[in-house]
Design a protein around this motif. Structure first.
Motif, short mmCIF file in Angstrom:
data_model
loop_
_atom_site.label_atom_id
_atom_site.label_comp_id
_atom_site.label_asym_id
_atom_site.label_seq_id
_atom_site.Cartn_x
_atom_site.Cartn_y
_atom_site.Cartn_z
N GLN A 42 0.81 -1.22 0.00
CA GLN A 42 0.00 0.00 0.00
C GLN A 42 0.85 1.27 0.00
OE1 GLN A 42 -3.11 2.26 2.96
NE2 GLN A 42 -2.91 0.06 3.14
N VAL A 43 2.00 1.22 0.66
CA VAL A 43 2.84 2.41 0.77
C VAL A 43 3.87 2.41 -0.35
CG1 VAL A 43 4.46 3.67 2.23
CG2 VAL A 43 2.51 2.47 3.26
N ALA A 44 3.78 3.40 -1.23
CA ALA A 44 4.74 3.53 -2.32
C ALA A 44 6.08 4.00 -1.77
CB ALA A 44 4.22 4.51 -3.37
N VAL A 45 7.16 3.51 -2.35
CA VAL A 45 8.51 3.88 -1.92
C VAL A 45 9.21 4.58 -3.08
CG1 VAL A 45 10.72 3.04 -1.05
CG2 VAL A 45 8.59 1.92 -0.34
N SER A 46 9.67 5.80 -2.85
CA SER A 46 10.32 6.58 -3.91
C SER A 46 11.71 6.04 -4.18
CB SER A 46 10.40 8.06 -3.51
OG SER A 46 11.21 8.22 -2.36
N PRO A 47 12.26 6.30 -5.36
CA PRO A 47 13.57 5.75 -5.73
C PRO A 47 14.72 6.28 -4.87
CG PRO A 47 12.76 7.29 -7.40
CD PRO A 47 11.63 7.02 -6.48
N GLU A 48 14.51 7.37 -4.15
CA GLU A 48 15.56 7.91 -3.28
C GLU A 48 15.78 7.07 -2.02
OE1 GLU A 48 13.51 11.58 -5.15
OE2 GLU A 48 12.95 9.61 -4.37
N VAL A 49 14.87 6.15 -1.77
CA VAL A 49 14.90 5.38 -0.53
C VAL A 49 15.55 4.01 -0.75
CG1 VAL A 49 13.49 4.32 1.28
CG2 VAL A 49 12.82 6.54 0.31
N ARG A 50 16.51 3.68 0.10
CA ARG A 50 17.11 2.35 0.08
C ARG A 50 16.33 1.46 1.03
NH1 ARG A 50 23.48 0.92 1.31
NH2 ARG A 50 23.37 -1.32 0.84
N VAL A 51 15.84 0.33 0.54
CA VAL A 51 15.01 -0.56 1.36
C VAL A 51 15.78 -1.84 1.67
CG1 VAL A 51 12.86 -1.88 1.46
CG2 VAL A 51 12.89 0.36 0.34
N LEU A 52 15.79 -2.20 2.96
CA LEU A 52 16.34 -3.47 3.40
C LEU A 52 15.18 -4.33 3.88
CD1 LEU A 52 19.43 -2.26 5.50
CD2 LEU A 52 19.34 -2.82 3.05
N LEU A 53 14.94 -5.44 3.22
CA LEU A 53 13.85 -6.33 3.60
C LEU A 53 14.31 -7.31 4.68
CD1 LEU A 53 12.17 -7.16 0.17
CD2 LEU A 53 11.43 -5.53 1.90
N VAL A 54 13.47 -7.47 5.70
CA VAL A 54 13.77 -8.39 6.80
C VAL A 54 12.51 -9.19 7.11
CG1 VAL A 54 15.52 -6.87 7.79
CG2 VAL A 54 13.15 -6.69 8.56
N ASP A 55 12.67 -10.24 7.89
CA ASP A 55 11.50 -11.02 8.28
C ASP A 55 10.57 -10.21 9.17
OD1 ASP A 55 12.40 -13.22 6.90
OD2 ASP A 55 13.37 -14.14 8.63
N ASP A 56 11.15 -9.46 10.10
CA ASP A 56 10.35 -8.73 11.08
C ASP A 56 11.11 -7.49 11.51
OD1 ASP A 56 8.83 -7.78 13.17
OD2 ASP A 56 9.05 -9.55 14.45
N HIS A 57 10.64 -6.32 11.13
CA HIS A 57 11.39 -5.10 11.44
C HIS A 57 11.23 -4.66 12.90
CE1 HIS A 57 7.50 -3.24 9.91
NE2 HIS A 57 7.61 -2.71 11.11
N THR A 58 10.45 -5.39 13.69
CA THR A 58 10.37 -5.08 15.13
C THR A 58 11.36 -5.94 15.93
OG1 THR A 58 8.65 -6.71 15.66
CG2 THR A 58 7.91 -4.59 14.81
N ASN A 59 12.09 -6.78 15.25
CA ASN A 59 13.04 -7.70 15.90
C ASN A 59 14.46 -7.14 15.75
OD1 ASN A 59 14.96 -9.86 16.27
ND2 ASN A 59 13.28 -11.31 16.07
N PRO A 60 15.15 -6.82 16.86
CA PRO A 60 16.49 -6.22 16.75
C PRO A 60 17.49 -7.13 16.04
CG PRO A 60 16.00 -6.84 19.04
CD PRO A 60 14.73 -6.96 18.28
N GLU A 61 17.37 -8.44 16.25
CA GLU A 61 18.28 -9.37 15.57
C GLU A 61 18.13 -9.25 14.06
OE1 GLU A 61 19.21 -13.85 16.52
OE2 GLU A 61 17.38 -13.73 15.31
N ALA A 62 16.88 -9.23 13.58
CA ALA A 62 16.64 -9.15 12.14
C ALA A 62 17.17 -7.83 11.57
CB ALA A 62 15.14 -9.28 11.85
#
Length: 441
Positions: A42-62
């Motif tokens: 639902q949320v579009a991401v502009s090309p200026e943004v670097r995205v790191l995909l993780v299993d769970d972004h609320t998990n510090p280990e991930a």
């Protein structure tokens, strides 16, 4: 220095307005995003943004592993930020690890744990509901009395009224427990809160170095639990600080005292209050150390010309936001668009809803072809809209007009229908088409 690198920020979770603010400010942006949020799309991401995909972004280990894989372990970020309620404590821990300013983890806990939060509020001598911790909602056999005439059962660190219900007896509590146990809920620690009657108000604002720079005040048309229980669309409107100055005069002392008691000094907040119209008394409900959900960003920007997301980013960078408040005199409010349970076959588009009188913003959140949101709470919606009118009464009329118009046009295929019932439903969903077994002439 002409070739100095731009400030760099690490954002945990997708935040459309936070990312927009970062792009406008010329920041170098890295976003850590969990798979579930990414798949939602639902949320579009502009090309200026670097995205790191993780299993769970609320998990510090991930998050730390993702930063290491990307070669950013030694990266000197200038700020870390989140507006995700479930990531607040983790971001406090992460910021401390990275040597960055943020809401400290011990403060973030006060904004996540409802029992701890009310303990701090009571210790400061402020009015709030009584609370009792339910250590394991799957097993409440040890509870022989509620402790309150009416109580609200909710997760100790929940959000959006999910799995929230009113209970008036131990029998009702045990029924809820049995349902959660059968469902196998991951959330096990709950609280029983004393039920507080009254109107539900909420405050949204900005803090910098302990100073309250801005605060808007709003109220729900119906209490959240009433809206959820009756399947009515949740709706709310902002108080006008000029024509309704009495509300601000009444609320701001409690708001500032509660924030001080909880130790929140920098960033945005969303605080809920209960107002007794008969006495004028206010009772603290709960508070989040992040921007309010729903259409809070859009409504506050429309009414006050204050971009809460940009303010939050600036505060995260250690910069004091310079507000240019321009008060819009009209009544401004927001509401949900609902659809019954089942498969969303068709519904009006955002463009269609935006053409209705007084509607100034629409976000359709659920795709056609998907099953409508389940699980209860204020997140059970297919869209949201903002309306503007010249009075509170006219605003309510426009809410009703949009609800009625949308309800007449949204089409849902209910779950569990037999094939014969589905055939009959075709005539409703597509009245212009011909279905059935025609005889040859």
């Amino acid at each position: 220095m002409e070739n100095a690198s731009p400030p760099s920020i690490l954002i945990v979770g997708l935040d459309r307005y936070g990312m927009r603010a970062c792009v406008r400010l010329g920041l170098e942006i890295t976003v850590v995003c969990g798979g579930r949020s990414w798949d939602d799309g639902q949320v579009a991401v502009s090309p200026e943004v670097r995205v790191l995909l993780v299993d769970d972004h609320t998990n510090p280990e991930a998050v730390l592993m993702a930063l290491d894989r990307a070669g950013l372990t030694d990266r000197a970020f200038d700020a870390v930020y989140t507006t995700d309620e479930n990531a607040l404590v983790m971001v406090g821990i992460l910021a401390r690890h990275l040597g960055l300013p943020a809401v400290p983890p011990e403060v973030a806990v006060r904004f996540r744990d409802k029992a701890v939060q009310k303990r701090e509020i009571r210790a400061a001598g402020l009015p709030t509901a009584g609370v009792r911790v339910v250590d394991d909602v799957h097993d409440v056999t040890g509870i022989t009395e509620l402790g309150f005439e009416r109580a609200v059962l909710k997760p100790i660190a929940g959000a959006a009224t999910r799995r929230t219900s009113v209970v008036t007896s131990v029998a009702e509590l045990r029924a809820c427990s049995a349902a959660y146990r059968a469902e196998g809920t991951a959330q096990r620690t709950f609280v029983l809160e004393e039920f507080i009657n009254g109107e539900e108000w909420f405050a949204d604002g900005v803090l910098f170095d302990g100073e309250l720079l801005f605060c808007s005040l709003s109220r729900y048309g119906d209490p959240c639990l009433t809206a959820v229980d009756t399947a009515r669309p949740l709706h709310y409107r902002l108080f006008d600080p000029v024509t309704e100055a009495w509300a601000y005069d009444r609320a701001l002392p409690l708001v500032t005292a509660a924030l001080e008691a909880l130790g929140h000094r920098d960033g945005t907040f969303h605080m809920e209050l209960f107002h007794d119209p008969a006495t004028g008394a206010l009772t603290f409900g709960e508070c989040g150390a992040r921007r309010g959900g729903g259409l809070t960003q859009e409504l506050v920007h429309t009414k006050f010309n204050v971009d809460l997301a940009e303010c939050a980013i600036l505060v995260a960078l250690g910069r004091r936001p310079q507000l240019d408040i321009k008060l819009r005199p009209e009544a401004v409010g927001g509401s949900h668009l609902l659809a019954g349970p089942g498969l969303l076959y068709d519904c009006p588009s955002a463009t269609d809803v935006l053409a209705l009188p007084g509607v100034e913003f629409v976000r359709m959140e659920w795709p056609v072809g998907g099953r409508t949101p389940q699980g209860g709470g204020t997140a059970q919606r297919v869209g949201q809209f903002m309306v503007v009118a010249d009075s509170g009464e006219r605003l309510q009329e426009r809410f009703t007009a949009v609800w009625d118009w949308f309800d007449a046009r949204v089409k849902v295929v209910p779950d569990g229908l037999k094939t014969r019932e589905l055939r009959e439903l075709q005539h409703v969903l597509r009245p212009e088409a011909r279905f059935g077994d025609a005889l040859w002439q």
